[in-house]
Scaffold this active site. Structure first.
Site, PDB file in Angstrom:
ATOM      1  N   ARG A 252       0.836  -1.211   0.000  1.00  0.00           N
ATOM      2  CA  ARG A 252       0.000   0.000   0.000  1.00  0.00           C
ATOM      3  C   ARG A 252       0.872   1.263   0.000  1.00  0.00           C
ATOM      4  O   ARG A 252       0.520   2.261  -0.626  1.00  0.00           O
ATOM      5  CB  ARG A 252      -0.943  -0.024   1.213  1.00  0.00           C
TER       6      ARG A 252
ATOM      7  N   GLY B  23      -1.508 -11.500  -5.177  1.00  0.00           N
ATOM      8  CA  GLY B  23      -2.943 -11.190  -5.246  1.00  0.00           C
ATOM      9  C   GLY B  23      -3.238  -9.767  -4.814  1.00  0.00           C
ATOM     10  O   GLY B  23      -4.118  -9.108  -5.373  1.00  0.00           O
TER      11      GLY B  23
ATOM     12  N   ASP C  42      -4.152 -15.739   7.009  1.00  0.00           N
ATOM     13  CA  ASP C  42      -2.848 -16.154   6.465  1.00  0.00           C
ATOM     14  C   ASP C  42      -2.060 -17.023   7.440  1.00  0.00           C
ATOM     15  O   ASP C  42      -1.054 -17.630   7.063  1.00  0.00           O
ATOM     16  CB  ASP C  42      -2.007 -14.915   6.095  1.00  0.00           C
TER      17      ASP C  42
ATOM     18  N   ARG D  62      -5.091 -23.918   0.269  1.00  0.00           N
ATOM     19  CA  ARG D  62      -4.395 -24.167   1.538  1.00  0.00           C
ATOM     20  C   ARG D  62      -5.104 -25.178   2.427  1.00  0.00           C
ATOM     21  O   ARG D  62      -4.513 -25.608   3.428  1.00  0.00           O
ATOM     22  CB  ARG D  62      -4.146 -22.845   2.282  1.00  0.00           C
TER      23      ARG D  62
ATOM     24  N   ARG E 163       3.815 -19.492   2.435  1.00  0.00           N
ATOM     25  CA  ARG E 163       3.436 -19.803   3.816  1.00  0.00           C
ATOM     26  C   ARG E 163       3.402 -21.314   4.069  1.00  0.00           C
ATOM     27  O   ARG E 163       3.626 -21.763   5.200  1.00  0.00           O
ATOM     28  CB  ARG E 163       2.101 -19.149   4.161  1.00  0.00           C
TER      29      ARG E 163
HETATM   30  C1  S3P Z   1      -4.293  -8.978   1.989  1.00  0.00           C
HETATM   31  C2  S3P Z   1      -5.532  -9.430   2.301  1.00  0.00           C
HETATM   32  C3  S3P Z   1      -5.843 -10.868   2.511  1.00  0.00           C
HETATM   33  C4  S3P Z   1      -4.596 -11.680   2.767  1.00  0.00           C
HETATM   34  C5  S3P Z   1      -3.499 -11.346   1.816  1.00  0.00           C
HETATM   35  C6  S3P Z   1      -3.130  -9.868   1.897  1.00  0.00           C
HETATM   36  C7  S3P Z   1      -4.101  -7.517   1.770  1.00  0.00           C
HETATM   37  O1  S3P Z   1      -6.500 -11.377   1.374  1.00  0.00           O
HETATM   38  O2  S3P Z   1      -4.898 -13.065   2.705  1.00  0.00           O
HETATM   39  O3  S3P Z   1      -2.349 -12.123   2.093  1.00  0.00           O
HETATM   40  O4  S3P Z   1      -2.958  -7.056   1.787  1.00  0.00           O
HETATM   41  O5  S3P Z   1      -5.110  -6.820   1.584  1.00  0.00           O
HETATM   42  P1  S3P Z   1      -8.101 -11.178   1.198  1.00  0.00           P
HETATM   43  O6  S3P Z   1      -8.337  -9.755   1.335  1.00  0.00           O
HETATM   44  O7  S3P Z   1      -8.457 -11.664  -0.153  1.00  0.00           O
HETATM   45  O8  S3P Z   1      -8.700 -12.010   2.274  1.00  0.00           O
END
Ligand code: S3P
Length: 432
Positions: free
Chosen positions: A26, A93, A314, A345, A387
């Protein structure tokens, strides 16, 4: 890469775990769309966050990064350039979903892709609602999977009720609302991590949070700032559990992020009976952090489900390992989201821990784990999931005989010096 791991006689010492992955992403993204310069200390130089830097560089943002220090010359909300190349998010992601939110009202065309894990992860949860706001998005399976293309437009503020508690979905929606007319708001079933809301405020934006709804008005400007990134509690989690379950251990983790939307692991370990001490809590005005000490503990099995799940999503792989050492039965439920992480997972945790002889069963939305007296070294595979790799390495420390870990390099996604720090704790134990 194949790594061979052997049981340890204890883990002792003090670590500075690397910077928080969510906050590091971010800081780069918000710094890029802010006006003026943003500096970041404690940045995580893991593969995922480096992918974010590369993507924003491809949109013309000047970003200097050396180890955990970053300087970003922000281009403002209207200043990004149409990329001449595909934006490759690698394994990340967070990069792809949050970037889609930013690109939703950026009036140019871009293509996004990622690695073989990203190719399997659903994007409709973000592309679906973003289309509703007016962004033109296409991709494989009607925009559910990469490669994706997006041409941002003049989006309009809207209210979105998310079926999943996901900070990635919430953040994408809020970011898409920064330039629009009217208010954009998101309601989630349970509160997910709130780093976006906190950091937008640090960049001078107004964000309102009321219960499970976060909202912001369009037409706001981000102003470059300085961000201090605390240690990642999701990385600390591996050593919190290791310290609790490996005999003869005492580990102190310095300056670990203690944002209450992330501390489910602490609540669970305490409930399981772990000997944890938290000291020096500070930083509450932005992102709180503290030092945590863990000592070898006798754990008991518990039930984990409901609102706590997004606060530890996580950490479930390493909690599952802790549960193999806890008396009685541990049940993890309401965690179907695990199936769409870097790997499935539920499957990877259950199948890999079974190789050690663990008594663990997959369910539709979690797993059931019973105590196993002694895990046996095994031939394991991270399946390219950072992880899972780290959880298996801690399992190896506890198991009789030798363990091999295939695809051990996956740990560099979030914890580039994981194996060095693990070795450091073994040496400090021997030296005591
Ligand atoms: C994250 C949100 C989570 C988390 C990922 C990082 C983030 O995913 O599992 O490792 O930085 O916003 P989700 O928002 O899809 O649950």
């Amino acid at each position: 890469m194949l790594k061979t791991l052997r049981p340890v006689s204890g883990l002792r010492g003090t670590l500075n775990v690397p910077g928080d992955k969510s906050i590091s992403h971010r800081a780069v993204m918000f710094g890029s769309i802010a006006e003026g310069t943003t500096t970041v200390n404690g940045f995580l130089p893991g593969d995922d966050c480096l992918s974010t830097i590369e993507c924003f560089r491809k949109m013309g943002v000047s970003i200097e990064q050396k180890d955990d220090t970053v300087k970003i010359e922000g281009k403002g909300l209207d200043g990004l350039n149409e990329p001449t190349d595909i934006l490759d998010v690698g394994n990340s992601g967070t990069t792809i979903r949050l970037m889609l939110g930013i690109l939703a009202n950026t009036p140019f065309h871009s293509c996004l892709t990622g690695d073989s894990s990203i190719a399997k992860r659903p994007m409709k949860r973000v592309t679906g609602p973003l289309r509703e706001t007016g962004a033109a998005i296409d991709g494989r399976d009607d925009g559910n999977f990469v490669p994706l293309s997006i041409r941002g437009g003049k989006t309009k503020g809207f209210h979105y009720t998310s079926p999943v508690a996901s900070a990635q979905v919430k953040s994408a929606m809020l970011l898409s609302g920064l330039k629009t007319e009217g208010t954009t708001s998101v309601t989630e079933p349970h509160t997910s991590r709130d780093h976006t809301e906190r950091m937008l405020k640090a960049f001078g934006c107004e964000v309102e949070v009321s219960g499970k709804t976060a909202s912001l008005k369009g037409g706001q400007t981000l102003k470059g700032t300085h961000i201090e990134v605390p240690g990642d509690i999701s990385s600390a989690a591996f050593f919190l559990v290791a310290g609790a379950i490996i005999p003869n251990s005492e580990i102190t983790l310095k300056k670990v992020g203690m944002n209450p939307t992330r501390t489910g692991i602490i609540d669970v370990l305490k409930q399981m009976g772990a000997d944890l001490t938290i000291s020096g809590l500070s930083g509450e005005e932005s992102e709180p952090y503290a030092d945590i000490t863990v000592r070898t503990s006798k754990l008991n099995g518990i039930e984990i489900g409901g609102e706590i799940i997004p606060r530890l999503i996580d950490e479930i792989p390493i909690i599952a390992l802790a549960a193999t050492q806890a008396s009685g039965t541990t049940v993890i439920m309401d965690a179907a989201e695990l199936k769409v992480k870097e790997s499935n997972r539920i499957d990877t945790v259950v199948n890999e821990l079974k190789k050690f002889g663990a008594d663990i069963t997959a369910t539709a939305d979690g797993m059931i784990i019973k105590k196993t007296e002694l895990l046996q070294g095994a031939e394991t595979d991270s399946h390219g999931d950072h992880r899972i790799g780290m959880m298996l390495a801690i399992a190896a420390c506890l198991s009789a005989g030798e363990t091999t870990l295939l695809n051990s390099q996956a740990v560099t996604v979030s914890y580039p010096n994981f194996f060095e720090q693990l070795e450091q704790l073994q040496k400090e134990n021997i030296e005591v």
